[in-house]
Structures are given as structure tokens and as C-alpha cells.
Design a protein around this motif. Structure first.
Motif, mmCIF file in Angstrom:
data_model
loop_
_atom_site.group_PDB
_atom_site.id
_atom_site.type_symbol
_atom_site.label_atom_id
_atom_site.label_comp_id
_atom_site.label_asym_id
_atom_site.label_seq_id
_atom_site.Cartn_x
_atom_site.Cartn_y
_atom_site.Cartn_z
ATOM 1 N N UNK A 86 0.808 -1.131 -0.014
ATOM 2 C CA UNK A 86 0.105 -0.199 0.054
ATOM 3 C C UNK A 86 0.809 1.370 0.061
ATOM 4 N N UNK A 87 0.298 2.399 -0.165
ATOM 5 C CA UNK A 87 0.918 3.777 -0.191
ATOM 6 C C UNK A 87 -0.211 4.750 0.318
ATOM 7 N N UNK A 88 0.448 5.735 0.699
ATOM 8 C CA UNK A 88 -0.568 6.801 1.099
ATOM 9 C C UNK A 88 -1.113 7.638 0.056
ATOM 10 N N UNK A 89 -2.306 7.991 0.546
ATOM 11 C CA UNK A 89 -3.040 8.872 -0.516
ATOM 12 C C UNK A 89 -2.762 10.395 -0.387
ATOM 13 N N UNK A 90 -3.027 11.116 -1.129
ATOM 14 C CA UNK A 90 -3.037 12.549 -0.868
ATOM 15 C C UNK A 90 -3.558 13.243 0.300
ATOM 16 N N UNK A 91 -4.831 12.581 0.674
ATOM 17 C CA UNK A 91 -5.430 12.956 1.855
ATOM 18 C C UNK A 91 -4.802 12.497 3.059
ATOM 19 N N UNK A 92 -4.311 11.294 3.230
ATOM 20 C CA UNK A 92 -3.340 10.703 4.189
ATOM 21 C C UNK A 92 -2.320 11.622 4.540
ATOM 22 N N UNK A 93 -1.571 12.043 3.295
ATOM 23 C CA UNK A 93 -0.352 12.835 3.524
ATOM 24 C C UNK A 93 -0.817 14.173 4.227
#
Length: 101
Positions: A86-93
Motif C-alpha cells: 500500500x501507499x499513502x493517498x494525498x488525503x492521508x499525507x
């Protein structure tokens, strides 16, 4: 040369800060986001092993974060082991940036 182990106190503090910012996150969900952000773990098996948590619980949290608000992007899944990258979304960042260090 082996990378230094992450500082457990700093990790737990970051998880707590993230939960304060978004009280809808469980400790496991916040932990996944912090681990991805800090490059501690970018797949479900590694995270489960490092924190000694059942892989099924981690998979449930990964899928929940991917569905709820799209905080995680699922990059790939291994059909045999169920390891999910998995990777972080822009919202998570943005959420992590607002939560502090």
C-alpha cells in the motif's frame, strides 16, 4: 548495513497525534498510516510482523483505510500470502502533515 530500528516512543507519539487529529481512526489504522509515512512498513505482512499483530487484523485495517476516505492506495496483493502493498493517498499525507511531526 542494516537500517536502524524505528524509535518506538516516537512512533507511538505520532500514532497518538494522528488519532487526536482524526478521532475516527483506530490505533491500528493510525499505526498503518504512520508506518507508511515513516517508511517503517509498506505492506501488510511486514507491519503485522513488526508489531506482532495478526495479519488478518492488519488486512482488515488496510482495506478499511482504502475504502473509507481512500487514505491508502492498494498497490498490489499476493493471492497466495495475501500480502498487500500500500501507499499513502494525498488525503492521508495532508492528514499526517496536519497532525504534526
Amino acid at each position: 548495513m542494516r537500517a536502524a530500528a524505528p524509535d518506538a516512543d516516537a512512533y507511538l507519539a505520532a500514532v497518538g497525534q494522528l488519532q487526536e487529529r482524526d478521532n475516527g481512526l483506530t490505533a491500528l489504522e493510525a499505526g498503518l498510516l504512520v508506518a507508511a509515512h515513516a517508511n517503517i512498513a509498506r505492506d501488510s505482512r511486514t507491519f503485522a510482523r513488526l508489531l506482532d499483530i495478526e495479519h488478518a487484523l492488519v488486512l482488515r485495517a488496510v482495506n478499511g483505510l482504502a475504502q473509507r476516505g481512500g487514505l491508502l492506495h492498494i498497490e498490489k496483493k499476493d493471492g497466495r500470502t495475501m500480502r498487500t502493498h500500500f501507499s499513502l493517498s494525498e488525503a492521508a499525507k495532508c492528514l499526517l502533515a496536519a497532525a504534526g511531526p
